[in-house]
Enzyme design. Structure first.
Site, PDB file in Angstrom:
ATOM      1  CB  THR A 157       5.362   2.283   0.277  1.00  0.00           C
ATOM      2  OG1 THR A 157       4.821   1.130  -0.359  1.00  0.00           O
ATOM      3  CG2 THR A 157       6.690   2.649  -0.366  1.00  0.00           C
ATOM      4  CB  SER A 158       5.137   6.654   3.060  1.00  0.00           C
ATOM      5  OG  SER A 158       4.080   6.595   3.989  1.00  0.00           O
TER       6      SER A 158
ATOM      7  N   GLY B 178       0.831  -1.193   0.000  1.00  0.00           N
ATOM      8  CA  GLY B 178       0.000   0.000   0.000  1.00  0.00           C
ATOM      9  C   GLY B 178       0.872   1.251   0.000  1.00  0.00           C
ATOM     10  CB  CYS B 179       0.191   4.686  -1.157  1.00  0.00           C
ATOM     11  SG  CYS B 179      -1.488   4.893  -0.509  1.00  0.00           S
ATOM     12  CE1 TYR B 180      -1.671   8.163   3.734  1.00  0.00           C
ATOM     13  CE2 TYR B 180      -3.457   6.607   3.410  1.00  0.00           C
ATOM     14  CZ  TYR B 180      -3.013   7.910   3.470  1.00  0.00           C
ATOM     15  OH  TYR B 180      -3.887   8.950   3.283  1.00  0.00           O
TER      16      TYR B 180
END
Lengths: 350, 350, 350, 350
Positions: free
Chosen positions: C159-160, C155-157
């Protein structure tokens, strides 16, 4: 094949940093030198952090540029400064220098020194060189650019306006003395240097016009359109500021000649642009988001039979097709490379 | 003095919620009823959370409106729906009803049913009532509005365009058949209802034109300008979308008649607007941020002697002077109140 | 060498169109098929106009995908839908199929079916396949990805968050049960489908938090961090919406263990990331603009001796390193290509 | 009743112009004098065009302020400059002057001169006056403000943080030494003066953190929270920049004490704020758009039983409740006027 050695003079402005973005991935050249007077000694990525790991080259001073045996130089300098450099480089006569020049300022785009002084409020230092500069709009002057060693890269607004008007003017479909050009530009067009008009709270959630009737791109547009039509073209050009980073949308209003209809306008665009790699003829009004980050120019034409007006619209990324991308396109032509190399990345949306 | 009882039909759109923002602090009236079909029973602050503690009134259904003995009704309904209500209210003849109506839709702004059908693509249900509606632009029709019980509140684009053109057309300074209107609107103008063209990533960092040659506000502008000039006025109107919430900037290009110069244009604006409470004549190009949240309209005029064009620019908040604020201004006039009461808050910037 | 044949299932969302942007210029593969159920038969450039002339491929229906002998499929489908396809493809047992899969949904990222049901509010259709999916974060699981034929793209979050926490957790510098993750995402993260929370006037000039304590990326983050630390990690994750198109900035607050200082944190980052092609360790707080359009992740760590907290911050482009770019990075590894090929374009700023 | 005569020192910044916006419509006072050193002699509307016709008062020099017999002065000056003025006004001892002062700078908000020097990097010129300043947060110090003639108006971030933490700290529901404050501010918080970090293309479509661990509002928050809790409170405060004009959203993470649940948190908020005119307790995460242009502070509290964290969120308009509006609220209290007069306009959305 030996790759051409290329340099950028004035690398820390938006045009300069955009040139770097494009040139570091360009397979046909070597980026050898980048200059900055205010940031000499720093890495370009210290000034533009997005370039970290992409290009960590050091910025040198202008006077060190001679140490690099460059085949081509981009001048991404303020107007007034460019002509000094050009004067200097060409001081032994334009035929003798081997270094090709692409000037991104407005210094060599107008017809002569007198016109320059009038619109730029300063004398021109080497007016005799103006006639040697080829106007770097490949869609119109491709052949001349290929054999030139000195190209004046077009302004952002003129690129957007000329590409949208040229076909219907060339095919004699509109009145040449009644052309209204209403342009809207993102704020990066105002440059990297801070000023009150680019202060975020001033600009954000705002929309305004500026330089009404006095913008320097007016004579540039008229000169090129006149060269297409052979009769003196007059335009009324009004720029506006849109609170976005990149993009110019230009809406143009012309009077159709008699018995001209939508099909004629479509034909003019088709005939002019079908083979152009960077022009997309649109069936619905173009938008700046669709070209962002790319060298594309989207164009659109719509005849209004009720008023006999024809409206043409263009959309470009002001930093790419409106500046650095077009400069690379010119470089490709001048160096005999494929015209699209290094500038054929797709747009980024949303 | 007894305060007038006021209601809003269709209170959950942006125009409706903006009317509430203005009316809850209006000292001269009582906001008695607000309706919504899709949110009946909820509080308006459930739909528009910024109104919590400001107005927690319940939304009722349209058919309950009769239970309130209202002196004035705002119709903030979609076009097509407004005419149904008006037809219903006025079914005993326009003279007999005591309730005054301000319709914010486009249903009663054009000249007749035929013109309506052509531009709105639907038949008009009560074309005979159109002629009873006074066009609610106080700067031009103030006296008629004062004695009217049925006002058609102007569209947002027409407000911005007419106020910028009327003075120079009235004083016969421009050609009446060659008027280019290039408008740029914030996204709230598209309404509170979601659609693809108002999806944030679609619109943000974008700029585009739409409804070229076909926008419904075109005949509205022409009708009113024609009524000022007495000769049929033709305009070419092109709207654009700016990625901001509120504001319309309209740039207008006209051909100056012979021997007219900047002073004549200035005089026309001064004579027309000096006493107007909501018009500010500007010496530099206006911007939408300077009028945000207010009922003000900033206007500007600049003659271009090089091309003989004159450019006028106006800036309004599309939800205030372009909709709810102007409706309250009309209400004040219709109820015999001070024209500026409840709508004289300063703009909010930045 | 024969190029691998690749397809995208669900090509019209933002993740799908971003995959196309990257894959059409990828020199190591052939994009053979793209699907869409709602736009079957249209060209992708009819749905995403920025792709005109870049990719005018026709969208086919899911059930036609079998006709193409694909080596690798990207699933850019909504969660719930992905598991259906995966179930279908792998119905003969995961060892026997030759087509590699990269699933960009959340369907195969959690530990098991029970956890999935709890956070996604739906039963999992093929929970036995979850354990076969390798979590596609190359900086942590590179070797497993290289030999996998089924990757769950992060997921994007997550990953960050994971990239900013992993180094200091791995080197045992922080308390593992008191991690606060405050993330801020651009609106493209909400997808291409319109909804009230992505209506331009609702979102623009706004800032808000959502899904407090309940966001589905919470267990994903905890699972991966736990796999690094070997002890159950608990995080408190709160996402926010920023009115920009692209980008996630994640600010993370941890408690430093005793006698740990800035140097230890720096060392952990250096040792973990120095050789990573897509990670840039920053000396000043990162910003989303510096990574826009690129597959880069900028990270930063700062110890606050006054409170004994350590703050780490990461910035990514949610559609690139947070979705499509990372998926291509995984593809490169799975196909034995150079890891950076096709995703090493510089960021675009401003 | 005679209206109090009021002046603004430093009227051309955002705080100053916002004070003017509020005070020109305030029925209980007279705005007599506004100063500016850089724009002396100009009209305020020349500097802030949105104020044309609203307030066309001339800007005078600081040293002319004595000519006006003012009852109350707002100091909207940079820190460092404020203390000079205060020192000057109070040089005969704080008891003898009749002019009340509201200082909007940070000069008199901390505990003493030493703390000031440490965080503001400059010596304090009149540290003995610090103890005379009442901290102007009416929700907490209303009674003291009413009888004070010298109020230190709170910082924007502290207002948002303290109002969201005070109730749960006061009722002893959280650990007092582990408070994480993650704030996000619109760009107007950086002031009207241009700088690189507020250049539109730099900020727009960006999101970043700054002043990590070092922001001057940190000791201000700790001082006030400590005064509520009687034990030294430690906070970790991190500000971020959101590309919007106005608004602060602050997300706060605290550790709940044992056996505390959602109901306890709700009760604390209810007991503390139910009668407050400018606080709205929200049932869903607040957003800055819902308070824009108003003096409201929206607050929200959510317990996460999984991690035992409690999250509180507040939203304010940084220029209103975070600066000018709160200053007017303090003025109302100091002058014995109704607390809400002049600052009870509804928020403007969208």
């Amino acid at each position: 094949m030996t790759k051409a050695k290329v340099g950028i003079l004035g690398a820390t402005g938006y045009t300069g940093s955009e040139l770097i973005r494009l040139l570091v991935k360009h397979p046909g050249i070597l980026l050898k030198a980048i200059t900055s007077e205010s940031h000499t000694g720093k890495k370009i990525s210290d000034v533009h952090p997005h370039l970290a790991k992409v290009c960590d080259k050091k910025l040198i001073s202008l006077d060190k540029i001679k140490e690099h045996d460059l085949d081509l130089i981009f001048l991404a300098l303020p107007h007034g400064k460019s002509m000094e450099i050009v004067d200097n480089i060409f001081n032994n006569g334009i035929k003798n220098t081997k270094t090709k020049i692409i000037d991104l300022s407005g210094d060599f785009r107008l017809s002569n020194g007198a016109e320059y002084s009038k619109w730029y409020n300063m004398p021109h230092k080497c007016p005799e060189l103006i006639k040697h500069a080829v106007y770097g709009l490949p869609e119109i002057f491709r052949d001349k650019i290929k054999t030139s060693n000195f190209v004046a890269n077009p302004g952002c607004y003129p690129t957007s306006a000329i590409l949208a008007i040229a076909p219907i003017l060339k095919y004699d479909l509109i009145e040449h003395d009644n052309i209204i050009i209403d342009s809207k530009s993102g704020i990066s067009g105002a440059g990297a240097k801070i000023k009150q008009t680019t202060h975020f709270p001033t600009v954000n959630e705002d929309f305004t016009a500026y330089a009404i009737g006095t913008h320097r791109h007016t004579p540039e547009i008229e000169k090129i359109l006149t060269s297409i039509y052979w009769t003196s073209v007059r335009v009324n050009f009004t720029p506006h500021l849109v609170p976005i980073n990149r993009g110019i949308l230009t809406t143009i209003y012309c009077k159709a000649k008699e018995k001209i209809d939508q099909r004629d306008f479509n034909d003019a665009f088709s005939k002019t642009y079908t083979k152009e790699p960077f022009i997309r003829i649109r069936n619905s009004p173009p938008s700046v988001q669709s070209v962002r980050g790319s060298n594309l120019c989207d164009v659109y034409v719509k005849f209004n039979p009720r008023t006999n007006d024809v409206i043409t619209i263009s959309a470009i990324d002001n930093l790419v097709k409106g500046a650095a991308g077009q400069a690379v396109q010119n470089m490709n032509l001048m160096l005999g490379l494929s015209e699209i190399i290094g500038i054929n990345s797709p747009p980024i949306a949303p």
